[in-house]
Design an enzyme around this catalytic site. Structure first.
Site, short mmCIF file in Angstrom:
data_model
loop_
_atom_site.label_atom_id
_atom_site.label_comp_id
_atom_site.label_asym_id
_atom_site.label_seq_id
_atom_site.Cartn_x
_atom_site.Cartn_y
_atom_site.Cartn_z
N TRP A 198 -17.86 17.96 12.81
CA TRP A 198 -17.04 17.45 11.70
C TRP A 198 -17.41 18.18 10.41
O TRP A 198 -18.59 18.34 10.08
CB TRP A 198 -17.29 15.96 11.50
N GLU A 233 -6.31 -3.30 0.08
CA GLU A 233 -6.70 -4.41 0.95
C GLU A 233 -7.99 -5.09 0.49
O GLU A 233 -8.37 -6.14 1.01
CB GLU A 233 -6.91 -3.89 2.38
N LYS A 238 -12.03 18.76 12.14
CA LYS A 238 -12.78 18.80 13.40
C LYS A 238 -12.82 20.25 13.89
O LYS A 238 -11.88 20.74 14.49
CB LYS A 238 -12.12 17.88 14.42
N THR A 248 0.85 -1.19 0.00
CA THR A 248 0.00 0.00 0.00
C THR A 248 0.88 1.24 0.00
O THR A 248 2.00 1.21 0.50
CB THR A 248 -0.89 0.08 1.25
P1 AMP Z 1 -5.36 2.52 -2.16
O1 AMP Z 1 -5.17 1.37 -1.28
O2 AMP Z 1 -4.10 3.27 -2.48
O3 AMP Z 1 -6.10 2.16 -3.41
O4 AMP Z 1 -6.27 3.59 -1.38
C1 AMP Z 1 -7.55 3.24 -0.90
C2 AMP Z 1 -8.27 4.46 -0.42
O5 AMP Z 1 -8.58 5.34 -1.51
C3 AMP Z 1 -9.61 4.17 0.19
O6 AMP Z 1 -9.50 3.72 1.51
C4 AMP Z 1 -10.31 5.51 0.08
O7 AMP Z 1 -9.92 6.41 1.10
C5 AMP Z 1 -9.79 6.04 -1.23
N1 AMP Z 1 -10.79 5.79 -2.28
C6 AMP Z 1 -10.82 4.81 -3.19
N2 AMP Z 1 -11.88 4.92 -4.01
C7 AMP Z 1 -12.58 6.01 -3.60
C8 AMP Z 1 -13.78 6.65 -4.02
N3 AMP Z 1 -14.49 6.22 -5.05
N4 AMP Z 1 -14.19 7.74 -3.33
C9 AMP Z 1 -13.49 8.21 -2.29
N5 AMP Z 1 -12.35 7.65 -1.85
C10 AMP Z 1 -11.89 6.57 -2.49
#
Ligand code: AMP
Length: 551
Positions: free
Chosen positions: A451, A334, A446, A190
């Protein structure tokens, strides 16, 4: 009583064999920047994957569980590695070529990669790291690039094409093992904005089931009549599962290689006429600006899967006008990554569909959600109660890779005691199962005990016709604890003052949420996978590097 059904392992090898035979004529087209792209059929890719497996085993001695890494763009050779390595029983490790050098070295060492397959054009990034990568014994270079930068490297250097040419392409020439479907097939770290990067290890089974889900009509729903433009990198959560899903269904792939700028993407779409594409919002923002300035024929591309960060509704509207329907999807490394897709329920008018389209989408049967409130209680799905999203399912991680000889990592902030993944995303769920994210838990502002959703503010600002992009972060405030700082990128030749922007927000968000701190920037800083780098913005603010206007 046990069932009377066969227990056939769900493996990447099965997907490979199926794709290269039943869908042997489907194509992977890779952009070369020259007059003609490279075209390769699934049958050819299967043959070349077999050659690669033979070469890795016979010449490089790659055995079970050993890691073969890729440092590659999206292209046919990368697809070959995607199938060869897991199918032979080894583990493919996709490396993110946009990471800073120290992080990349850390990840290669943590995974103990033995082989790296690298595109020639990426060698200048890899070469300076090699002295710090003791586990890497072999480097396989694919395509043009200055190989002299590898002179003096301790690892043995091979040419991808020469290596393949020495081995058989006949599928039966390799003794493909009958693998346990729960074994590791692929790993991906990640992007990790806090602490060390964390390795997610996908199993053959999780990849197989996830691919079936990608192919559902409810999800991306593509068929062998489609061509998908895979902009989302193969190093970013397996290009959202597309290389595997396409081999299951015979969907053609258009691969941009390193040509990810808006102009070549627009040219690719006009010339190769994909029906679908997948990428993060920043790509679509860039393409929109490009085709507004230099109109192109995008008419083939009727559907786009967009995710990775929140898609501003204004962007969806702009593409609707071009006849391109953006379908919002949510997921994370994940979750393999597909969690939700925002196809509206049946029987609605276009107007009634809109509120569904701008959500993150609906959960498929295999991804079970729950919302957990600040006090740990499970919240109702009433579209109002906001909590942290937790999920579980057969393609959701239960731990992170612990490194050679190390124990798996199960950090408490990422996994609940009863085994659910804590996503770190905050949102609400509607009674009919549509997720709306309001923020990352760590990006929520915050302010005076209330929020403020940074995403909601960003979407409201980005709806202004003169605004190209906007990112909102929390900054410390003496009176309220935290307040929003709006960083704004204007469209070319646009001018707008902050008072006008503030006035524009009134009525769209609560009055007390309207930011008083504003800054114009040339571009919003992005992370290695194209998301707003909010940590970076907060740091710039703390260091006094931003010219903030307060009103
Ligand atoms: P990654 O593991 O780098 O793909 O990041 C995952 C994170 O990207 C998620 O936990 C979200 O916070 C964000 N994310 C992915 N898709 C979306 C979406 N459609 N809208 C808002 N946030 C997203």
């Amino acid at each position: 009583m046990l069932s009377t059904m066969q227990d056939v392992p769900l493996t990447v090898t099965r997907i490979l064999r199926h794709g290269m035979t039943i869908h042997g004529k489907a194509q992977v087209t890779t952009w070369t920047g020259e007059s003609e792209p490279q075209r390769r059929s699934f049958a050819e890719i299967g043959g070349r994957a077999t050659r690669l497996a033979n070469a890795l085993r016979d010449e490089l001695g790659v055995m079970d569980d050993e890691r073969v890494a890729t440092l590659m763009w999206n292209n046919a050779e990368h697809v070959e590695a995607y199938f060869a390595v897991p199918s032979m029983g080894a583990i493919l490790h996709t490396l993110n070529l946009r990471l800073p050098a120290e992080q990349l070295s850390w990840i290669v060492n943590h995974a103990a990669d033995r082989v790296i397959i690298v595109n020639g054009t990426v060698l200048p990034l890899l070469a300076p790291l090699l002295d710090d990568l003791p586990t890497v014994e072999h480097i396989i270079v694919s395509g043009a690039g200055d190989r002299a930068v590898l002179d003096g490297a301790a690892a043995e250097v091979h040419d991808y094409e020469e290596l393949l040419a020495r081995h058989s392409a006949a599928f039966e020439s390799f003794a493909w093992p009958e693998l346990d479907e729960r074994r590791a097939a692929l790993m991906c770290y990640t992007s990790g904005t806090t602490g060390d990067p964390k390795g997610v290890v996908f199993s053959h089974r999780s990849i197989y089931l996830h691919s079936m889900n990608v192919n559902q009509t409810e999800s991306m729903g593509l068929t062998d009549r489609d061509t998908t433009l895979v902009v989302v990198p193969q190093f970013h959560v397996n290009a959202w599962g597309l290389p595997h899903a396409t081999f299951m269904t015979g969907i053609n792939m258009l691969m941009p290689d390193r040509f990810l700028q808006p102009a070549p993407l627009a040219e690719m779409i006009e010339r190769e006429r994909p029906s679908h594409a997948a990428a993060v919002p920043t790509i679509w923002q860039g393409l929109l600006a490009e085709v507004t300035a230099h109109p192109r024929d995008l008419s083939s591309m009727t559907r786009v899967t967009i995710g990775g960060s929140a898609c501003p509704p204004a962007l969806m509207e702009a593409y609707d006008k071009l006849g391109v329907r953006l379908c919002h999807a949510w997921g994370m490394t994940e979750t393999s990554p597909l969690g939700t897709t925002s196809n509206p329920p049946a029987g609605l008018t276009e107007e009634e569909e809109w509120p569904y389209r701008i959500t993150q989408g609906r959960f498929p049967a295999s991804v079970e959600p729950r919302l957990v409130g600040p006090g740990g209680d499970i919240l109702p799905w009433d579209n109002e109660s906001a909590g942290e999203l937790e999920v579980r399912g057969p393609w959701v991680a239960r731990a992170y890779y612990g490194g050679a000889g190390g124990e798996e990592l199960v950090p408490e902030e990422k996994f609940s005691p009863d085994g659910w993944l804590r996503t770190g995303d905050v949102g609400v769920i509607s009674p009919d199962g549509y997720l709306t994210l309001t923020d990352r838990a760590k990006d929520v502002i915050k302010s005076g005990g209330e929020w403020i959703s940074s995403v909601e503010l960003e979407n409201a600002i980005m709806a202004h016709p003169e605004v190209a992009e906007a990112a909102v972060v929390a900054v410390p405030d003496d009176k309220w604890g935290e307040r929003p700082l709006a960083t704004v990128v204007l469209k070319e030749d646009a001018s707008v003052d902050y008072a006008a922007l503030k006035a524009f927000l009134v009525g769209k968000v609560a009055k007390w949420q309207v930011p008083e701190r504003w800054v114009l920037v040339e571009s919003v800083p992005k992370t290695s996978v194209g998301k707003f780098d909010k940590k970076g913005i907060r740091k710039q603010y703390a260091n006094g590097e931003l010219d903030v206007t307060r009103l």
